[in-house]
Design a protein around this motif. Sequence first.
Motif, PDB file in Angstrom:
ATOM      1  N   ILE A  28      -3.230 -39.639 -48.487  1.00  0.00           N
ATOM      2  CA  ILE A  28      -3.702 -38.262 -48.338  1.00  0.00           C
ATOM      3  C   ILE A  28      -4.436 -38.101 -47.010  1.00  0.00           C
ATOM      4  CG2 ILE A  28      -5.135 -36.464 -49.374  1.00  0.00           C
ATOM      5  CD1 ILE A  28      -2.745 -37.482 -51.116  1.00  0.00           C
ATOM      6  N   LYS A  29      -4.039 -37.090 -46.254  1.00  0.00           N
ATOM      7  CA  LYS A  29      -4.681 -36.845 -44.952  1.00  0.00           C
ATOM      8  C   LYS A  29      -4.944 -35.351 -44.798  1.00  0.00           C
ATOM      9  CE  LYS A  29      -3.972 -40.843 -42.590  1.00  0.00           C
ATOM     10  NZ  LYS A  29      -2.741 -41.616 -42.782  1.00  0.00           N
ATOM     11  N   PRO A  30      -6.009 -35.008 -44.075  1.00  0.00           N
ATOM     12  CA  PRO A  30      -6.146 -33.583 -43.727  1.00  0.00           C
ATOM     13  C   PRO A  30      -4.965 -33.203 -42.837  1.00  0.00           C
ATOM     14  CG  PRO A  30      -8.128 -34.831 -43.141  1.00  0.00           C
ATOM     15  CD  PRO A  30      -7.086 -35.832 -43.521  1.00  0.00           C
ATOM     16  N   SER A  31      -4.414 -32.017 -43.020  1.00  0.00           N
ATOM     17  CA  SER A  31      -3.273 -31.612 -42.187  1.00  0.00           C
ATOM     18  C   SER A  31      -3.764 -31.330 -40.782  1.00  0.00           C
ATOM     19  CB  SER A  31      -2.641 -30.339 -42.744  1.00  0.00           C
ATOM     20  OG  SER A  31      -2.329 -30.524 -44.100  1.00  0.00           O
ATOM     21  N   ASN A  32      -2.920 -31.636 -39.798  1.00  0.00           N
ATOM     22  CA  ASN A  32      -3.409 -31.337 -38.452  1.00  0.00           C
ATOM     23  C   ASN A  32      -2.972 -29.972 -37.937  1.00  0.00           C
ATOM     24  OD1 ASN A  32      -0.859 -32.293 -38.263  1.00  0.00           O
ATOM     25  ND2 ASN A  32      -1.407 -34.172 -37.163  1.00  0.00           N
ATOM     26  N   ARG A  33      -2.106 -29.291 -38.705  1.00  0.00           N
ATOM     27  CA  ARG A  33      -1.776 -27.905 -38.339  1.00  0.00           C
ATOM     28  C   ARG A  33      -1.885 -27.011 -39.564  1.00  0.00           C
ATOM     29  NH1 ARG A  33       3.388 -28.120 -35.314  1.00  0.00           N
ATOM     30  NH2 ARG A  33       3.540 -25.959 -36.003  1.00  0.00           N
ATOM     31  N   PRO A  34      -2.509 -25.850 -39.394  1.00  0.00           N
ATOM     32  CA  PRO A  34      -2.742 -24.975 -40.539  1.00  0.00           C
ATOM     33  C   PRO A  34      -1.463 -24.629 -41.319  1.00  0.00           C
ATOM     34  CG  PRO A  34      -3.821 -24.096 -38.586  1.00  0.00           C
ATOM     35  CD  PRO A  34      -3.064 -25.293 -38.148  1.00  0.00           C
ATOM     36  N   VAL A  35      -0.308 -24.560 -40.625  1.00  0.00           N
ATOM     37  CA  VAL A  35       0.922 -24.233 -41.372  1.00  0.00           C
ATOM     38  C   VAL A  35       1.252 -25.292 -42.412  1.00  0.00           C
ATOM     39  CG1 VAL A  35       2.138 -22.766 -39.747  1.00  0.00           C
ATOM     40  CG2 VAL A  35       2.297 -25.254 -39.495  1.00  0.00           C
ATOM     41  N   PHE A  36       0.735 -26.498 -42.207  1.00  0.00           N
ATOM     42  CA  PHE A  36       0.996 -27.567 -43.173  1.00  0.00           C
ATOM     43  C   PHE A  36      -0.045 -27.575 -44.294  1.00  0.00           C
ATOM     44  CE2 PHE A  36       2.789 -29.956 -39.283  1.00  0.00           C
ATOM     45  CZ  PHE A  36       4.032 -29.346 -39.432  1.00  0.00           C
ATOM     46  N   GLY A  37      -0.823 -26.517 -44.383  1.00  0.00           N
ATOM     47  CA  GLY A  37      -1.834 -26.474 -45.434  1.00  0.00           C
ATOM     48  C   GLY A  37      -3.104 -27.175 -44.997  1.00  0.00           C
ATOM     49  N   TYR A  39      -4.363 -30.147 -46.657  1.00  0.00           N
ATOM     50  CA  TYR A  39      -4.177 -31.594 -46.807  1.00  0.00           C
ATOM     51  C   TYR A  39      -2.703 -31.872 -46.988  1.00  0.00           C
ATOM     52  CZ  TYR A  39      -9.091 -32.758 -47.158  1.00  0.00           C
ATOM     53  OH  TYR A  39     -10.401 -32.975 -46.860  1.00  0.00           O
ATOM     54  N   GLN A  40      -2.290 -33.080 -46.652  1.00  0.00           N
ATOM     55  CA  GLN A  40      -0.938 -33.452 -47.004  1.00  0.00           C
ATOM     56  C   GLN A  40      -0.891 -34.821 -47.647  1.00  0.00           C
ATOM     57  OE1 GLN A  40       0.386 -32.426 -42.979  1.00  0.00           O
ATOM     58  NE2 GLN A  40       1.073 -34.568 -42.795  1.00  0.00           N
ATOM     59  N   ALA A  41       0.093 -34.986 -48.531  1.00  0.00           N
ATOM     60  CA  ALA A  41       0.322 -36.284 -49.162  1.00  0.00           C
ATOM     61  C   ALA A  41       1.546 -36.876 -48.473  1.00  0.00           C
ATOM     62  CB  ALA A  41       0.570 -36.116 -50.648  1.00  0.00           C
ATOM     63  N   ASN A  42       1.347 -38.032 -47.836  1.00  0.00           N
ATOM     64  CA  ASN A  42       2.435 -38.618 -47.044  1.00  0.00           C
ATOM     65  C   ASN A  42       3.068 -39.840 -47.693  1.00  0.00           C
ATOM     66  OD1 ASN A  42       1.576 -36.694 -45.264  1.00  0.00           O
ATOM     67  ND2 ASN A  42       0.657 -38.111 -43.798  1.00  0.00           N
ATOM     68  N   GLY A  43       2.628 -40.155 -48.909  1.00  0.00           N
ATOM     69  CA  GLY A  43       3.051 -41.422 -49.507  1.00  0.00           C
ATOM     70  C   GLY A  43       4.384 -41.390 -50.237  1.00  0.00           C
ATOM     71  N   ILE A  44       4.964 -40.216 -50.373  1.00  0.00           N
ATOM     72  CA  ILE A  44       6.151 -40.140 -51.229  1.00  0.00           C
ATOM     73  C   ILE A  44       7.367 -40.841 -50.612  1.00  0.00           C
ATOM     74  CG2 ILE A  44       7.803 -38.535 -52.304  1.00  0.00           C
ATOM     75  CD1 ILE A  44       5.386 -36.719 -52.862  1.00  0.00           C
ATOM     76  N   MET A  45       7.494 -40.749 -49.295  1.00  0.00           N
ATOM     77  CA  MET A  45       8.636 -41.413 -48.653  1.00  0.00           C
ATOM     78  C   MET A  45       8.582 -42.925 -48.901  1.00  0.00           C
ATOM     79  SD  MET A  45       7.914 -38.462 -47.011  1.00  0.00           S
ATOM     80  CE  MET A  45       6.802 -38.782 -45.663  1.00  0.00           C
ATOM     81  N   GLY A  46       7.359 -43.481 -48.745  1.00  0.00           N
ATOM     82  CA  GLY A  46       7.184 -44.921 -48.994  1.00  0.00           C
ATOM     83  C   GLY A  46       7.503 -45.265 -50.437  1.00  0.00           C
ATOM     84  N   ALA A  47       7.048 -44.388 -51.332  1.00  0.00           N
ATOM     85  CA  ALA A  47       7.260 -44.640 -52.761  1.00  0.00           C
ATOM     86  C   ALA A  47       8.754 -44.598 -53.092  1.00  0.00           C
ATOM     87  CB  ALA A  47       6.509 -43.600 -53.580  1.00  0.00           C
ATOM     88  N   ALA A  48       9.456 -43.638 -52.481  1.00  0.00           N
ATOM     89  CA  ALA A  48      10.887 -43.478 -52.746  1.00  0.00           C
ATOM     90  C   ALA A  48      11.660 -44.719 -52.296  1.00  0.00           C
ATOM     91  CB  ALA A  48      11.412 -42.242 -52.033  1.00  0.00           C
ATOM     92  N   LYS A  49      11.226 -45.262 -51.164  1.00  0.00           N
ATOM     93  CA  LYS A  49      11.869 -46.455 -50.638  1.00  0.00           C
ATOM     94  C   LYS A  49      11.691 -47.613 -51.631  1.00  0.00           C
ATOM     95  CE  LYS A  49      12.223 -48.453 -46.051  1.00  0.00           C
ATOM     96  NZ  LYS A  49      11.523 -48.544 -44.770  1.00  0.00           N
TER      97      LYS A  49
END
Length: 576
Positions: A28-37, A39-49
């Motif tokens: 979980i990371k704070p988003s760096n652009r407001p259009v991305f909300g 916060y963002q969760a970036n772990g799903i790609m890793g999990a899918a792999k």
Amino acid sequence: MNIRQLIDSRVSQALTDAGVPNDTPAVIKPSNRPVFGDYQANGIMGAAKKIKTNPRELAAKVLDCLVLSDIAEKVEIAGPGFLNIHLKPEWLSQQLDQTLDSKTLNIEQVKTPQTIVVDYSGPNLAKEMHVGHLRSTIIGDAIVRVLEFRGHQVIRQNHVGDWGTQFGMLIAHMNSLQSSSDELSMKLSDLEAFYREAKKRFDDAPDFAEAARDYVVKLQSGDPECHRLWQQFIDISLQHCDDIYARLNVSLNREHVMPESAYNNDLKQVITDLGTADLLTEDQGAKCVFLEDFKGKDDKILPTIVQKSDGGYLYATTDLAALRYRHQTLHANRILYFVDARQSLHLNQVFTIAKKAHFVPEATQLEHLAFGTMMGKDGKPFKTRAGGTVKLIELLKEAEQRALALVNQKNPDLSEAERLLVAQKVGIAAVKYADLSKNRSSDYIFNWDSMLSFEGNTAPYLQYAYARIQSIFRKANTIDLQAALILDEKTEKQLAVKLLQLSETLETVVKDSTPNILCNYLFELAGHFMSFYEACPILKTDNEAMRNSRLKLAHLTATTLKTGLGLLGIDTLDRM
Ligand code: ARG
């Protein structure tokens, strides 16, 4: 729980519910652009792999399982499988209200406070403090404050160098001046010059050198007269340190001084115990510890000498005794050393030996928090024009003078007393902040102009942002802290999210001992405030509810800036 942790726990749960193995990070990371909300969760790609599935499909599944509607108004899948989380304004304002109600800005206290010994500053008392002591002193002090703020029990240890051969030379010089006590006290007022004179005599006059060596032996065997002179010297030198600490707004005082000499009586025992632990090897009459863990370029082991062939003890011996004391007497769970990167081999050797000899248990965390060197404009270690070491006191005086010139020019209307006060606070803050805001482990170039600039990531910029908010309050007369927060405008909401991120920022600062993360946060917070201030009139709006809400946001910003700067040991000013 801070926002990052809260979102992390919810997304982690959703990952588990979607069939992903338990230990998969949600990232979980704070988003760096407001259009991305927010916060963002970036772990799903890793999990899918990991479970060999399509990331977007997994993201959809996770989203189905995710329970977040109490805090988020919208969660969407983006790109290859990110989740963008948009927080609810009502939830944010409720969180901010809680912040206002708590004394510590709602920063949660650690659940299991540790006893943390922090070893920092540690000047050598034979000379005056110089710029080389700055980084350890201020970085260590900032971390100490943050640790305490989060509820740890911190024990400051100022491991000053007050023992060793240099003192023989100083005592010999004192002794020869003793007949005229006026001359002696006058000379001692400039410790640096005193050291130079003594050193010159030591190098030039064999008789004096001989006497100096005798004094070392006498001092170590407890000769009262010798001890008296030594004590007199130490007291003066410590007074210099106290002056510097006060001027720097560093929280160290005499109680935290635990000098090398205090371990003198344990050193013999340290050697005995290293022998019992089967760690000692004699090498040309000296007692050493050889460990496979430390090898030089030629693959030869780099020994740690703990006793010289003449029976004298070394820096490492004292550090081993100090480690034992910190474990046995201070009951440290964790010991942090803010010491120059060049001592990294020494400290790692000492840590390893202390564990092998069971002076400290395996579980005690020993950490060397190394830092780089302060460089001059030429990219070489910072020196005076003549190439000498820069006394810390001179550097701080210059900072105050330069700040005074700036204040005189920017704000000639302030009274002289006020200008002096502002100059003092801004000058010291500029020096400290310039250092604290840099990555700890790299070298950095000392630059007066950039540190005193009112633009960019500097202390004057942040102090000015704070003073500006105070001037709004003076015009507003009153602020209603019970007012409801309205976070309709984009900049209002962004400021609110940022305000709530102090907690997770401090979490990172403590984990990695990196004050620069706090500096970045404060700089960004001030930036968010400025954007809000430009977009949202505060005093000029006719809408009473809006005015009150915005004043309250300004108040929260000021409080957060003051708290954050305070944790760095930097004062704010109401006017500047
Ligand atoms: N006095 C040492 C120096 O000036 C620093 C002390 C650091 N602390 C320690 N426990 N070795 O280099």
